[in-house]
Scaffold this motif. Sequence first.
Motif: not given
Length: 54
Positions: A8-10, A12, A29, A47-51
């Motif tokens: 789920a890591c983008i 960023c 990621p 982490c904005p994506n809860d990754a």
Amino acid sequence: MAYTITDACIACGACVDECPVGAIAEGSPFTIDAATCIDCGACCGACPNDAIHE
């Protein structure tokens, strides 16, 4: 047990500056070096994506 970064890591980079021991490396990621991670959880909150998970 060290934290891990999921797919789920983008990539960023928000977590990198939060890690007090520099255990996070860029990639897709990003990855966390288990030998360096001190299990503080600072990266999770950044982490904005809860990754990132324990």
